[in-house]
Design an enzyme around this catalytic site. Structure first.
Site, PDB file in Angstrom:
ATOM      1  N   ALA A 195     -94.086  78.946  15.119  1.00 13.52           N
ATOM      2  CA  ALA A 195     -94.292  80.185  15.871  1.00 13.52           C
ATOM      3  C   ALA A 195     -94.484  79.970  17.362  1.00 13.52           C
ATOM      4  O   ALA A 195     -94.028  80.778  18.176  1.00 13.52           O
ATOM      5  CB  ALA A 195     -95.482  80.952  15.294  1.00 13.52           C
ATOM      6  N   CYS A 320     -89.933  56.059  30.863  1.00 12.34           N
ATOM      7  CA  CYS A 320     -90.829  55.764  31.969  1.00 12.34           C
ATOM      8  C   CYS A 320     -91.808  56.908  32.182  1.00 12.34           C
ATOM      9  O   CYS A 320     -91.931  57.464  33.260  1.00 12.34           O
ATOM     10  CB  CYS A 320     -90.035  55.450  33.223  1.00 12.34           C
ATOM     11  SG  CYS A 320     -88.315  55.988  33.203  1.00 12.34           S
TER      12      CYS A 320
END
Lengths: 475, 475
Positions: A195, A320
C-alpha cells in the site's frame, strides 16, 4: 523541496489520510467479535476487501491483507511452493525481482529447493520465450514482477502467464510498483502488492490467491485473514489502503500521461545536459513515473547527498552508497553501468516546474562531484585533465608493447573507472590497459565504461588480489 | 454504550491518536534512505524505539517493532528455538498461554520438536516449582505469559525466570496483557507485546531479545529491524504505539487502583446477583481491570448477544459461541466451568456508573437466557421447575438401584448440564445419573457443575457415541 522517490514510498494520499482518520474511531475493535464494535470493524474490513478486490480484479475471498508487501511476497511464495510440493521443488524467478522475492527464493534453496533465475536483456525485461523454457515438469511456482522497481521496465506478464498456463505452473506477480496504475491483466495465479507504494499507509500489503491455485499456509496456525496473514488486523490502515488504491487508480490514466511526458523529458534532457550519462530501462514499455540513469565518474552517494542539499530526494542503485557494498542486482543483471546511478520516481502530482528545476540543478551537481573526485569528463574529445594521484597509480609501461597497469586495489567505485579513464590516453590506439581492482562494482562498470566510451573490453582474469580487467584502446 | 473488552483490543488512546496524526506527515518515507524525508523517518523510528525500550526496561538495540503481537510471538519463539537448536529441541510452555504461543509450539512439534505444557491450578497460575521441573538439559526455550488474557491471573514470572536462569534456559515472556500496566520485572530473556492492547494502534507489536540471548532469524532475509521483522516499517503507528505505552504506563499506578476497586466490586456482586455463578481466576494476583465468571445453564453466545443489546460489549471463553466448538483452553486447563462464561475487561477510564449499570443489567440478562433454555436456577433450595423436554430425555429408571440415564447426545453446551440439573432431583440421595453427551464442553462442565452444586462426579467412560458421565446425588 521535491521528493522524487515514489518507488521507495509515496507520501500519504489525501484520500488515505481521510479514510485512516475516519476509521480510527470505528476500526479498532476485533472484527471476530460479535458485539457492535466488532461488527463495525468487520463491516469496514469487508468493505475494504471488496474495494481492494475490485481494484485488483479478483474476488474478495481471494484477497487477504498482510502487514506489508514483503510479508505478502514471503507468504505467497512459501504458501504456493508448499501447496505444490508434490509436483516438485523448482522455483523460477526473474533475475531482477524485488529483494523480497529473491530472499524468499534463497530461503527456498536453503530448505533444499532449486531455483532458476531467468536473465534479462539490457532494458531489464525478461524474454517471454526464455522465461518459458525455464519452466520444468517439477516447477512448483514461477514469479515475475509486473514492472521493475529500479528501472521501471514492464515485464511481459501476459505472455509469461500464458507459458505458465500451458505448463500448468502458477505464476505469482509482484505488482508492488504498478498496482496504483491499474490492475495486472493476464492469467496470473497469485499477486502481491504494497500500500505505501501507491500512497496508502505503511503496514498494509495484499496477497491474492486465485481460486484453484494450490496454497498451503506455512508457519504457526492463525485464524485471521483466511489463515494467510497472522496477527490482529490493522483495519484503519487497511481501509485507508483500499480507499487510496481506488482513488489513485481512478486518476491513473490521466496522471500517467502527464507524468510520462515529464519522464520523457528527463530521459531526453539528462544525457544532453550531463556528459557520459546513460539512461537505462525500456524507453517505451515502462512505468510512467520512473526514470533511471547512470553517470560515469561519480559515486551515487555524493550525487544523492548533493541533490538532497539542493532539495531533491532520489535514490541510487550504485554500490558507492553507505548502505551497501555491492551494486544493485538489477543493474548487474542488465549489464549496465552502476556507478553514479540515480533513480527518479515522481509521485502523483509532481509538476513540470519541479522537473525543470531538477534539470537545472543536476548538471552542476554531477560536475561538482566529478571535480571533487578529480575526474575529467569526456564531453567532446577534450584531453584528460590533470588527475590527482593517477600518475602514481599508473605503473610505468613495461616495454613498447607491454600493457599499462593501473593499480586500483582497495579503491571503491567510481575510482577504478576514473583511473582507467585518466590513463587510457597514455597508451596508443591498439594498446592495452589492465586495471587491478577488488571493488565488486568494477566487474560491472569497467565493461560498461568500455561500451559507453567506445573502447574494447577484453575480459577479466583473477589476480593475486581482486581481478585484472583488460581493456584495449580503440579510440 | 460500554465497551468492556479491553483485553481483546483497547480503543485508541488519545495520545496514540495525536502521535499517529502528527507523524503521518513525517513518517511515511523509507528510514533507510539518506535524504531528508528518510532521515526524518529514521529519527522518529529511533525516538520511538528509545521510548518503547524505556517503557519495557531494555536497551533500544534489544527491541524491534513487529507488525503485531502475534508476529512478535511467532518470530520470537522460532528465532529463540533456532538459536539454541544445538542444545536441543525441547520447548516448555504453560497450558494457558495465548493461542499465538500455543500455535508456535504446535508448529515446533510439527517440525519434529517436543513440547511440554505445564499445567495450572484452579486459579490459572502455574506453580513455579512445577514449571521448574519441566526444564530439561535439552530445553531450548521456556515461555510464560506475564498475566493470563482470559482470567487475568498473574503468573509467577520472577520465580520461573529464576528457575530458567539456574537451568540456563532463556525465558520468553508474552507480556501482551500487562505491558500497559508496567514493565515485567525479573530475568526474562525475550519479551513480546502488542500495541492495540494498551491503546496503541493495530499493526504494531514488539519483540525484545536481551543481549546474550541466542537468536537465529527464521524465514527469508530482510534487512529491516535488525533482520527480525521483515517489511517496510509502519512508522506513524510505531510512534503512536510508543507514545501511548509511555502515557498509559505513566497513569497506570493510579488507574490500576481505581479499576481494581471496580473489578473487586464485580467479583463480589456478580455471584450474589446471579445465582449459580462462579468467579474464576486469582482474586489477588491478577490484572487490575479484568474479571471473568461463568454462570450455569446459559450459553455464552446468548448472554453476549443480550448484553450487547443492553449496551455492553464483553467476550466469552464458552464453547457455545458461533466462532468455536470447543471451550477455551484456559478454562479447560483450570478445570472450571466453561458454560455461560463472561470476561469483563475494563478499558482505561471506565466509570463506576458503567459498572453499576452492568450489575443492574446482568441478572435480568442471565435469567432471561435461562428461561429461554428452560433451565431452572438453584437459588436457595427451590425445586426444579417444569423443564420442557427433560421428561423425554430422561429414560425410565431401569430398576430400584439402576442409574437414571440422560441422553444429551447431539445437544450442545449448556444443554447437557441443564438436562442433568433437571433430573438430579429424581434419583434418591446416593442414586446415580449418567449423562450421555458428545459435546466437548460436557467434559469440563459436568464435573464443574458437580463441584458447584455439591454433587459427586464419578468419572467419564467412552460410550458408543460420545461419553457417559456418571454423577452421584449427594444433596
Amino acid at each position: 523541496m521535491s521528493y522524487f522517490d515514489a518507488a521507495s514510498s509515496a507520501p500519504l494520499h489525501p484520500v488515505a489520510r481521510q479514510a485512516l482518520q475516519a476509521s480510527l474511531d470505528e476500526g479498532w475493535a476485533d472484527p471476530a467479535r460479535l458485539y457492535r464494535e466488532g461488527r463495525r470493524a468487520r463491516m469496514l474490513l469487508d468493505a475494504a476487501r471488496e474495494a481492494a478486490a475490485q481494484a485488483v480484479g479478483c474476488r474478495p475471498d481471494e484477497l487477504v491483507f498482510t502487514s506489508s508487501g514483503t510479508r505478502a511476497v514471503h507468504s505467497g511464495v512459501a504458501g504456493a511452493l508448499a501447496g505444490r510440493r508434490r509436483v516438485g521443488g523448482h522455483l523460477v524467478v526473474s533475475a531482477v525481482e524485488h529483494s523480497s522475492v529473491l530472499h524468499a527464493a534463497e530461503a527456498h534453496e536453503a530448505a533444499g529447493g532449486s531455483v532458476s533465475r531467468v536473465p534479462v536483456g539490457r532494458t531489464g525485461a525478461v524474454d517471454a520465450d526464455t522465461y518459458g523454457t525455464a519452466l520444468r515438469t517439477d516447477t512448483a511456482l514461477a514469479c515475475l514482477q509486473s514492472a521493475n522497481h529500479e528501472v521501471g521496465t514492464e515485464q511481459p506478464v501476459a505472455e509469461v502467464a500464458e507459458s505458465c498456463r500451458a505448463a500448468g505452473v502458477p505464476l505469482l506477480v509482484d505488482a508492488a510498483q504498478s498496482l496504483g496504475w491499474g490492475p495486472v491483466p493476464g492469467g496470473w495465479s497469485l499477486l502481491t502488492g504494497s500500500a505505501h507504494k501507491w500512497g496508502g499507509p505503511a503496514g498494509v500489503g495484499l496477497l491474492v490467491v486465485r481460486k484453484g491455485a494450490r496454497f498451503a499456509v506455512r508457519g504457526p496456525v492463525d485464524e485471521r485473514e483466511s489463515g494467510r496473514a497472522p496477527g490482529f488486523e490493522n483495519i484503519p490502515a487497511i481501509v485507508a489502503a483500499a480507499a487510496s488504491l481506488r482513488a489513485v487508480q481512478g486518476a491513473a490514466a490521466e496522471e500517467a500521461v502527464r507524468l510520462r511526458a515529464l519522464t520523457d523529458r528527463l530521459r531526453e534532457r539528462v544525457p544532453l545536459l550531463v556528459p557520459d550519462t546513460e539512461v537505462v530501462g525500456d524507453p517505451v514499455r515502462r512505468l510512467p513515473h520512473l526514470v533511471t540513469f547512470s553517470s560515469l565518474y561519480v559515486d551515487g552517494e555524493s550525487v544523492l547527498s548533493e541533490l538532497d542539499r539542493a532539495g531533491f530526494s532520489v535514490s541510487s542503485g550504485s554500490s558507492c552508497t553507505s548502505s551497501t557494498l555491492t551494486p544493485s542486482h538489477v543493474l548487474k543483471a542488465m549489464g549496465v553501468l552502476s556507478e553514479g546511478n540515480v533513480r527518479v520516481s515522481l509521485p502523483v502530482g509532481t509538476t513540470a516546474e519541479e522537473v525543470e528545476r531538477f534539470l537545472g540543478v543536476l548538471p552542476g551537481v554531477v560536475a561538482e562531484v566529478r571535480a571533487k573526485l578529480g575526474a575529467h569528463t569526456h564531453a567532446g574529445s577534450r584531453a584528460a585533465s590533470r588527475a590527482g594521484g593517477s600518475e602514481e597509480a599508473a605503473a610505468e609501461v613495461a616495454g613498447e608493447a607491454g600493457p599499462l597497469v593501473v593499480d586500483a586495489l582497495g579503491k571503491r567505485c567510481p575510482l577504478p573507472v576514473i583511473e582507467l579513464a585518466k590513463v587510457i590516453g597514455r597508451v596508443p590506439v591498439g594498446g592495452t590497459v589492465v586495471v587491478l581492482a577488488d571493488d565488486e562494482a568494477a566487474r560491472l562498470d569497467i565493461p560498461a565504461w568500455c561500451e559507453m566510451r567506445g573502447q574494447r573490453y577484453v575480459g577479466e582474469t583473477p589476480a593475486a588480489r581482486g581481478s585484472a580487467y583488460e581493456v584495449i584502446r580503440l579510440a
